[in-house]
Write an enzyme that holds these catalytic residues in place. Structure first.
Site, short mmCIF file in Angstrom:
data_model
loop_
_atom_site.label_atom_id
_atom_site.label_comp_id
_atom_site.label_asym_id
_atom_site.label_seq_id
_atom_site.Cartn_x
_atom_site.Cartn_y
_atom_site.Cartn_z
N HIS A 1 38.68 31.36 40.18
CA HIS A 1 39.54 30.71 41.22
C HIS A 1 39.65 32.81 41.88
CE1 HIS A 1 43.01 32.06 38.29
NE2 HIS A 1 43.28 32.42 39.38
N HIS B 1 42.01 35.10 42.91
CA HIS B 1 42.58 35.18 42.88
C HIS B 1 43.41 36.96 42.99
CE1 HIS B 1 41.69 36.49 38.86
NE2 HIS B 1 42.41 36.84 38.22
N GLN C 1 46.07 40.64 42.12
CA GLN C 1 47.85 41.22 40.89
C GLN C 1 48.57 41.80 41.68
OE1 GLN C 1 47.58 40.75 36.31
NE2 GLN C 1 45.42 40.66 36.77
N ASN D 1 40.76 41.77 40.75
CA ASN D 1 39.40 42.12 40.36
C ASN D 1 38.33 40.71 40.21
OD1 ASN D 1 40.35 43.99 39.13
ND2 ASN D 1 41.65 42.58 37.43
#
Length: 362
Positions: free
Chosen positions: A182, A184, A186, A171
């Site tokens: 930041h 990232h 998942q 996302n």
């Protein structure tokens, strides 16, 4: 690729990845010393025929921390413990502090519908320690390392007996619900095959049985013949706006060869895949000269121990709609009926993205 496994003070695993040797002196950190008492569960939706996850402990998760403290940065002026340890490494992976699924889940309430413990895995993949960068700005070597990390996690999580589907995703942007600034993504590892990939696999199997060829293989060939919506054409990987795009600026990144998962790519395909991801994300950011919000989702074969010749690994980007300076969210027909209504032709949006010139340094 180099990998170091550590244990956080609260008991969660931490995996560090790098293009060079990682020091064994790095010490794992976490915002707290003990793990949360998380016990999520699933409830069966009888009219949709699918499981719904319930994890009320997530109400207390971190949401937009102040700039001087970010729980995913290795340093903080407030000197609070953080998720990322100090040290020289490139990418970090660890279990979400507020998971929607966890193998520590032990029970589910008795209800009028079936329920079961919310077992599974929710991992956070921190793409880089630098909070100001993003996927579009990474060198190709860093994206290749990220592909290796996704592959490693897919193989490791998929080996767990109860895990049937592993789904990496990213996302990006507050517009799609990101709560930390930041780079990232998942990884969700489910104890069942979720409904969207299950339906996709069902249709792909039907096509394969009828034609003796892969559904996505033929789609890629048809897109390449027409060329109207192609954004990246590599020897191994293609990126395009699909002719049936449900979202404006929706893009698919697809290996030409039918592969089960990200872990099945060879070195040439990984490099081509990295080029495609960088090309697409750079074009996105170039549209409005600002970071472009999107949801990027991996579609791949289940890890249920069965052969899945119908599966064709690929990545789909779903950006929010934009009309002038407004973002359009799902409407009644989309949420209520599952019938998407796109106010923009895929060819028009593909043309906009095609006009964005990008230069990728090897």
């Amino acid at each position: 690729m180099y990998k170091l496994k550590l244990k956080k003070p609260d008991g969660r695993d931490l995996f560090l990845y790098s293009q060079k040797v990682i020091s064994n002196e790095i010490v794992a950190t976490s915002p707290q010393k003990t793990s949360l008492k998380a016990n999520p569960h699933f409830r069966w939706h009888p009219l949709r025929g699918e499981w719904v996850s319930y994890a009320s402990h997530r109400q207390n998760r971190t949401f937009f921390p102040p700039k001087e403290y970010n729980p995913l940065l290795p340093t903080s002026s407030l000197e609070y413990p953080t998720e990322l340890p100090a040290g020289d490494y490139d990418i970090a992976v660890f279990e979400n502090l507020f998971p929607s699924m966890t193998d520590r889940s032990t029970s589910a309430p008795d209800l009028i519908v079936p329920s079961m413990p919310g077992t599974g895995v929710c991992e956070v993949v921190v793409f880089a320690q630098d909070p100001t960068t993003s996927l579009s700005q990474f060198p190709l070597k860093h994206i290749e390392l990220l592909v290796d990390v996704w592959s490693d996690r897919h193989l490791e999580l998929g080996k767990r007996e109860h895990i049937q589907y592993v789904m990496p995703f990213e996302n990006k942007g507050v517009e799609v619900g990101v709560t930390l600034h930041h780079p990232h993504g998942q990884i969700y590892a489910y104890p069942f095959i979720p409904p969207i990939p299950a339906r996709e696999l069902e249709l792909s199997q039907s096509y394969l049985s009828q034609h003796g060829r892969g559904l996505l293989e033929d789609l890629v060939q048809n897109e390449l013949k027409e060329k109207r919506r192609i954004l990246f054409e590599g020897n191994s990987v293609v990126a395009f706006v699909p002719a049936f795009a449900r979202y404006p600026y929706e893009v698919w990144v697809v290996p030409r060869r039918r592969l089960s998962s990200v872990a099945d790519m060879n070195d040439f395909e990984k490099l081509d895949f990295a080029r495609a991801l960088k090309t697409v994300t750079m074009k996105y950011d170039g549209l409005w000269k600002r970071p472009f919000p999107y949801l990027m989702v991996f579609h791949q074969a289940p890890t249920d121990g069965r052969p899945h010749p119908e599966a064709h690994f690929h990545v789909e980007f779903y950006p929010p709609n934009r009309s002038s300076d407004r973002l359009k969210y799902l409407a009644g027909t989309e949420l209520g009926a599952g019938m998407f209504a796109n106010d923009n032709l895929p060819e028009e949006k593909a043309a906009e993205l095609q006009r964005i010139e990008v230069q990728i340094e090897e």
